[in-house]
Design an enzyme around this catalytic site. Structure first.
Site, mmCIF file in Angstrom:
data_model
loop_
_atom_site.group_PDB
_atom_site.id
_atom_site.type_symbol
_atom_site.label_atom_id
_atom_site.label_comp_id
_atom_site.label_asym_id
_atom_site.label_seq_id
_atom_site.Cartn_x
_atom_site.Cartn_y
_atom_site.Cartn_z
ATOM 1 N N ALA A 32 0.954 -1.293 0.048
ATOM 2 C CA ALA A 32 0.052 0.171 0.047
ATOM 3 C C ALA A 32 1.096 1.315 -0.005
ATOM 4 O O ALA A 32 0.704 2.154 0.764
ATOM 5 C CB ALA A 32 -0.915 0.034 1.207
ATOM 6 N N LEU A 33 1.770 1.260 -0.930
ATOM 7 C CA LEU A 33 2.826 2.131 -1.075
ATOM 8 C C LEU A 33 2.352 3.690 -1.342
ATOM 9 O O LEU A 33 1.478 3.854 -1.857
ATOM 10 C CB LEU A 33 3.950 1.830 -1.976
ATOM 11 C CG LEU A 33 4.605 0.509 -1.887
ATOM 12 C CD1 LEU A 33 5.415 0.239 -3.117
ATOM 13 C CD2 LEU A 33 5.227 0.255 -0.497
ATOM 14 N N HIS A 37 7.193 5.825 1.274
ATOM 15 C CA HIS A 37 7.938 4.667 1.055
ATOM 16 C C HIS A 37 8.865 4.869 0.062
ATOM 17 O O HIS A 37 9.836 4.442 0.151
ATOM 18 C CB HIS A 37 6.820 3.586 0.474
ATOM 19 C CG HIS A 37 5.993 2.875 1.617
ATOM 20 N ND1 HIS A 37 4.616 3.037 1.719
ATOM 21 C CD2 HIS A 37 6.135 2.115 2.769
ATOM 22 C CE1 HIS A 37 3.967 2.603 2.717
ATOM 23 N NE2 HIS A 37 4.907 1.993 3.242
ATOM 24 N N GLY A 146 11.605 4.041 8.116
ATOM 25 C CA GLY A 146 11.243 5.472 8.205
ATOM 26 C C GLY A 146 11.541 5.832 9.696
ATOM 27 O O GLY A 146 10.793 5.160 10.786
ATOM 28 N N GLU A 147 11.702 7.036 10.127
ATOM 29 C CA GLU A 147 11.535 7.781 11.422
ATOM 30 C C GLU A 147 10.232 7.802 11.718
ATOM 31 O O GLU A 147 9.685 7.917 12.990
ATOM 32 C CB GLU A 147 12.184 9.068 11.339
ATOM 33 C CG GLU A 147 13.544 9.028 11.354
ATOM 34 C CD GLU A 147 14.096 10.462 11.265
ATOM 35 O OE1 GLU A 147 13.434 11.535 11.402
ATOM 36 O OE2 GLU A 147 15.345 10.392 11.596
#
Ligand code: AMP
Length: 285
Positions: A32-33, A37, A146-147
């Site tokens: 589900a980019l 992403h 990811g942060e």
């Protein structure tokens, strides 16, 4: 279009064809980019010659009452978004990752304590186990996270250090919508009204940072943020916490690098977000 591998053997065979010395970058995702992403994939491209993106909705990081079945699965659209960015997409079935009789679970203590674990106690063992499997399967030189999922990033760093896995873990800043809402696959669950409320989460966290700097009272800043989230329409606030940004330990003052982290729910959707708290007001973005 990227090459697709659905088994670990296919992934390794595809990687074995690379030029000698070519560096591998891995971006683990649940699909589900969105643009967040894609920014990880672009960063991977900057640091590696072969970019592998894994797409796997990992059942072991969902509790039975969570959204595993509802989680968006959009493989065709994902592959379009990865065209030109990823060389190999690894899309295993659950049986490939968890074969019959699978009996291993990796439990990372340290940064996994509290916060997300208080509300999703199963979560980090699921994440650590699947990330370890993906790292062993792809043997990347660099893996990007990811942060946005800040506690997860620290757990992965700890896992890699503790097991001496030969990979550099890179954190990538959170990509946001124009109102500051952190991009997330789960944002698609939000109704238009809920979407407006969701956009307030980042604003409330920024206000809490300003208050923490102004008063020095971190507990009051957290409590004020929780109250503000209820007021703007969140149905439940799991936590708002200002913590040491390296260890996630409790802190009493902004005398070291800190992070504000939050989780709150609107209807059926649970959102998380976090931001750096600078040491002084003038440094705060
Ligand atoms: P997910 O598919 O949600 O498991 O996310 C896969 C990776 O993308 C994780 O490392 C996330 O932290 C990262 N990620 C998710 N949302 C964002 C975002 N808005 N900005 C940057 N990275 C993100």
């Amino acid at each position: 279009m990227p090459r697709i591998a659905t088994t670990v053997a296919e992934l390794r065979a595809a990687l074995a064809e690379r030029a000698p010395g070519a560096r591998i970058g891995l971006v683990p995702t649940m699909g589900a980019l969105h643009a967040g992403h894609v920014s990880l994939v672009s960063q991977a491209r900057n640091h590696a010659d072969i970019v592998v993106v894994s797409i796997f909705v990992n059942p072991t990081q969902f509790a039975p009452n969570e959204d595993f079945d509802a989680y968006p699965r959009t493989l065709e659209a994902d592959l379009q978004k990865l065209a030109g960015g990823a060389d190999i997409v690894f899309t295993p079935q659950a049986r490939e990752i968890y074969p019959q009789g699978f009996a291993t679970s990796i439990s990372v203590a340290g940064p996994s304590a509290g916060l997300e674990s208080d509300f999703r106690p199963h979560f980090f063992a699921g994440v650590a186990t699947v990330v370890a499997k993906l790292l062993i399967a792809a043997s990347p030189d660099i893996a990007l996270f990811g942060e946005k999922d800040y506690q997860q990033l620290l757990v992965v760093k700890r896992l890699v250090r503790d097991l001496a896995l030969p990979v550099a873990v890179m954190g990538v800043p959170t990509l946001r919508e124009s109102d500051g809402l952190a991009m997330s696959s789960r944002n698609t669950y939000l109704s238009p009204d809920e979407r407006k409320i969701a956009g307030r989460l980042n604003v409330v966290l920024k206000e809490a940072i300003v208050r923490a700097h102004g008063t020095g009272d971190l507990r009051a800043a957290e409590a004020g943020a929780i109250e503000a989230l209820w007021k703007v329409g969140f149905n439940h606030v799991d936590y708002v916490a200002i913590r040491d940004s390296e260890t996630l330990d409790h802190i009493a003052a902004l005398d070291r690098p800190a992070r504000i982290l939050a989780a709150a729910r609107i209807g059926k959707t649970r959102l998380i977000d976090n931001m750096a708290v600078a040491l002084s007001v003038s440094e705060q973005a």
